[in-house]
Design a protein around this motif. Sequence first.
Motif, PDB file in Angstrom:
ATOM      1  N   ASN A 206       1.802   1.414 -60.294  1.00  0.00           N
ATOM      2  CA  ASN A 206       1.136   1.977 -59.114  1.00  0.00           C
ATOM      3  C   ASN A 206       0.151   3.072 -59.499  1.00  0.00           C
ATOM      4  N   ARG A 207       0.531   3.872 -60.479  1.00  0.00           N
ATOM      5  CA  ARG A 207      -0.338   4.966 -60.905  1.00  0.00           C
ATOM      6  C   ARG A 207      -1.691   4.423 -61.388  1.00  0.00           C
ATOM      7  N   VAL A 208      -1.654   3.322 -62.133  1.00  0.00           N
ATOM      8  CA  VAL A 208      -2.882   2.735 -62.668  1.00  0.00           C
ATOM      9  C   VAL A 208      -3.679   2.031 -61.574  1.00  0.00           C
ATOM     10  N   VAL A 209      -2.998   1.242 -60.741  1.00  0.00           N
ATOM     11  CA  VAL A 209      -3.704   0.495 -59.698  1.00  0.00           C
ATOM     12  C   VAL A 209      -4.361   1.449 -58.701  1.00  0.00           C
ATOM     13  N   THR A 210      -3.674   2.533 -58.377  1.00  0.00           N
ATOM     14  CA  THR A 210      -4.246   3.508 -57.444  1.00  0.00           C
ATOM     15  C   THR A 210      -5.562   4.077 -57.987  1.00  0.00           C
ATOM     16  N   GLN A 211      -5.628   4.308 -59.285  1.00  0.00           N
ATOM     17  CA  GLN A 211      -6.867   4.819 -59.886  1.00  0.00           C
ATOM     18  C   GLN A 211      -8.010   3.811 -59.794  1.00  0.00           C
ATOM     19  N   LEU A 212      -7.667   2.521 -59.639  1.00  0.00           N
ATOM     20  CA  LEU A 212      -8.700   1.487 -59.545  1.00  0.00           C
ATOM     21  C   LEU A 212      -9.204   1.270 -58.117  1.00  0.00           C
ATOM     22  N   LEU A 213      -8.565   1.881 -57.137  1.00  0.00           N
ATOM     23  CA  LEU A 213      -8.974   1.635 -55.754  1.00  0.00           C
ATOM     24  C   LEU A 213     -10.455   1.921 -55.509  1.00  0.00           C
ATOM     25  N   GLY A 313       1.341 -21.290 -72.520  1.00  0.00           N
ATOM     26  CA  GLY A 313       0.975 -22.475 -71.754  1.00  0.00           C
ATOM     27  C   GLY A 313      -0.414 -22.406 -71.152  1.00  0.00           C
ATOM     28  N   GLY A 314      -1.113 -21.289 -71.337  1.00  0.00           N
ATOM     29  CA  GLY A 314      -2.474 -21.153 -70.822  1.00  0.00           C
ATOM     30  C   GLY A 314      -2.563 -20.780 -69.360  1.00  0.00           C
ATOM     31  N   ALA A 315      -1.416 -20.388 -68.752  1.00  0.00           N
ATOM     32  CA  ALA A 315      -1.396 -20.129 -67.311  1.00  0.00           C
ATOM     33  C   ALA A 315      -1.577 -18.665 -66.953  1.00  0.00           C
ATOM     34  N   ALA A 316      -1.517 -17.760 -67.931  1.00  0.00           N
ATOM     35  CA  ALA A 316      -1.527 -16.332 -67.616  1.00  0.00           C
ATOM     36  C   ALA A 316      -2.114 -15.527 -68.765  1.00  0.00           C
ATOM     37  N   ARG A 317      -2.486 -14.293 -68.437  1.00  0.00           N
ATOM     38  CA  ARG A 317      -2.759 -13.271 -69.423  1.00  0.00           C
ATOM     39  C   ARG A 317      -1.671 -12.217 -69.281  1.00  0.00           C
ATOM     40  N   MET A 318      -1.387 -11.486 -70.347  1.00  0.00           N
ATOM     41  CA  MET A 318      -0.329 -10.487 -70.305  1.00  0.00           C
ATOM     42  C   MET A 318      -0.858  -9.129 -70.744  1.00  0.00           C
ATOM     43  N   LEU A 319      -0.427  -8.092 -70.039  1.00  0.00           N
ATOM     44  CA  LEU A 319      -0.661  -6.703 -70.431  1.00  0.00           C
ATOM     45  C   LEU A 319       0.688  -5.995 -70.457  1.00  0.00           C
ATOM     46  N   ARG A 320       1.103  -5.505 -71.602  1.00  0.00           N
ATOM     47  CA  ARG A 320       2.320  -4.699 -71.644  1.00  0.00           C
ATOM     48  C   ARG A 320       2.033  -3.339 -71.005  1.00  0.00           C
ATOM     49  N   GLU A 321       3.084  -2.713 -70.470  1.00  0.00           N
ATOM     50  CA  GLU A 321       2.883  -1.403 -69.833  1.00  0.00           C
ATOM     51  C   GLU A 321       2.278  -0.393 -70.803  1.00  0.00           C
ATOM     52  N   LEU A 324      -1.386  -0.634 -70.644  1.00  0.00           N
ATOM     53  CA  LEU A 324      -1.961  -0.638 -69.305  1.00  0.00           C
ATOM     54  C   LEU A 324      -2.730   0.649 -69.010  1.00  0.00           C
ATOM     55  N   THR A 325      -4.011   0.484 -68.731  1.00  0.00           N
ATOM     56  CA  THR A 325      -4.879   1.572 -68.275  1.00  0.00           C
ATOM     57  C   THR A 325      -5.782   0.987 -67.187  1.00  0.00           C
ATOM     58  N   PRO A 326      -6.456   1.828 -66.413  1.00  0.00           N
ATOM     59  CA  PRO A 326      -7.405   1.275 -65.441  1.00  0.00           C
ATOM     60  C   PRO A 326      -8.455   0.382 -66.108  1.00  0.00           C
ATOM     61  N   GLN A 327      -8.877   0.749 -67.324  1.00  0.00           N
ATOM     62  CA  GLN A 327      -9.913  -0.030 -68.013  1.00  0.00           C
ATOM     63  C   GLN A 327      -9.386  -1.398 -68.466  1.00  0.00           C
ATOM     64  N   ALA A 332      -9.211  -7.190 -67.767  1.00  0.00           N
ATOM     65  CA  ALA A 332      -8.465  -8.452 -67.738  1.00  0.00           C
ATOM     66  C   ALA A 332      -8.738  -9.224 -66.455  1.00  0.00           C
ATOM     67  N   LEU A 333      -8.814  -8.523 -65.330  1.00  0.00           N
ATOM     68  CA  LEU A 333      -9.129  -9.183 -64.063  1.00  0.00           C
ATOM     69  C   LEU A 333     -10.533  -9.784 -64.103  1.00  0.00           C
ATOM     70  N   SER A 334     -11.460  -9.066 -64.689  1.00  0.00           N
ATOM     71  CA  SER A 334     -12.842  -9.563 -64.767  1.00  0.00           C
ATOM     72  C   SER A 334     -12.926 -10.839 -65.591  1.00  0.00           C
ATOM     73  N   ARG A 335     -12.161 -10.889 -66.680  1.00  0.00           N
ATOM     74  CA  ARG A 335     -12.191 -12.097 -67.522  1.00  0.00           C
ATOM     75  C   ARG A 335     -11.626 -13.305 -66.787  1.00  0.00           C
ATOM     76  N   ILE A 336     -10.638 -13.072 -65.939  1.00  0.00           N
ATOM     77  CA  ILE A 336     -10.050 -14.186 -65.185  1.00  0.00           C
ATOM     78  C   ILE A 336     -10.976 -14.629 -64.056  1.00  0.00           C
ATOM     79  N   LEU A 337     -11.493 -13.662 -63.281  1.00  0.00           N
ATOM     80  CA  LEU A 337     -12.230 -13.994 -62.065  1.00  0.00           C
ATOM     81  C   LEU A 337     -13.711 -14.273 -62.306  1.00  0.00           C
TER      82      LEU A 337
END
Length: 375
Positions: A206-213, A313-321, A324-327, A332-337
């Motif tokens: 939550n701390r990281v996602v909130t910084q991305l709002l 299996g090619g279905a996901a990307r993973m970020l360990r905590e 995890l940073t806002p960057q 990672a979201l940009s690469r997917i979308l």
Amino acid sequence: MRIVLTGGGTGGHIYPALALWRYISAHDAAAEVLYIGGENGLERDIVSRAGLPFVAVKAAGLRRQLSLSAVRTAFYTWRGYRAARRELARFQPDVVVGTGGYVTLPVVFAAHSKHIPAVIWEANARPGLTNTLCARRAAAVAVSFPDSERFFPGAKRVVMTGNPRASEVQDVTPAQVQAARERYTLDPARKLVICYMGSRGSQSVNRVVTQLLPKFIASEAWQVVYITGDAHFESVQVKIRELGLMNLPSHVHVLPFVHDLSQLLPAADVVVTRAGGATLAEICSLGLPSLLIPSPYVTANHQEENAKRMVQGGAARMLREAELTPQTLWGALSRILDDGQSAVMRDAAKRLATPAAVADLYALVEAVCSTNSVY
């Protein structure tokens, strides 16, 4: 057939049990089902809301080292065991089905003491301590990953069934999805990111996602439904006010909890979530690209093992905590979308799905009952 369902603590244990109950209700009108849960778990509210008869017993997390906490846990487990024996004597079930969590242990052990067969279902690639202990007293073990059998060397029977939630989310109709789009005022021209960290949420994420709002607010191409978890909603609101984000735009939603998530998920272009077994079953069944942040606070780090299966299996990307940073999250979201990965990930997720999961689990429960398996 009279069936006791037990499991709790998190939605990953509760919702698959409810999926099985709904399947039983649709296919056997004469079946009677009782849910035995913990006194302090999420299951009390969730199961009661669903309309399934519910009783509570004492339960606590197992401790591997001797300590005062371990003694307290043993006392609670003993009390739960005694209470479960009384409930089983009253209800007289033909079978007990345990879906994991602390409460499963006293209930399954009580069933074993009364010669009532039990089926243990395991959501994760690597089982926790509770299911490992219960498996030796069960008539059968159902697993969600093909190679999980190796973790149950003492089990009498192990069957690959998959996760019941994989079947249930497929029953959501297009009309229900459209209604969810309207409830959350989703813009069909924007790509939808749904961020949720399981039923309890995560303070660190939550701390990281909130910084991305602010970046979500400024985006012209994306929209977000950000589910904080009930326990963290107020602290997130405080942080939002500190950032000066008093009035969020219509394409940014911050919510404590969503009861209709199964109807909202099909609208997603990507989900950011944990890597619990039930969560992965849902997103694979729907063919959703995912960015997985496995919880590092679970037994044997089993969520990271789950996530690795998805990544391989090619279905996901993973970020360990720890990474995890806002960057890193935004990148990672940009690469997917934005980099064309989502279509390939959708196909890969669908290949990993087990659509007959709930039917296979019920068939195993029926088989245990029909053979009169008593252990």
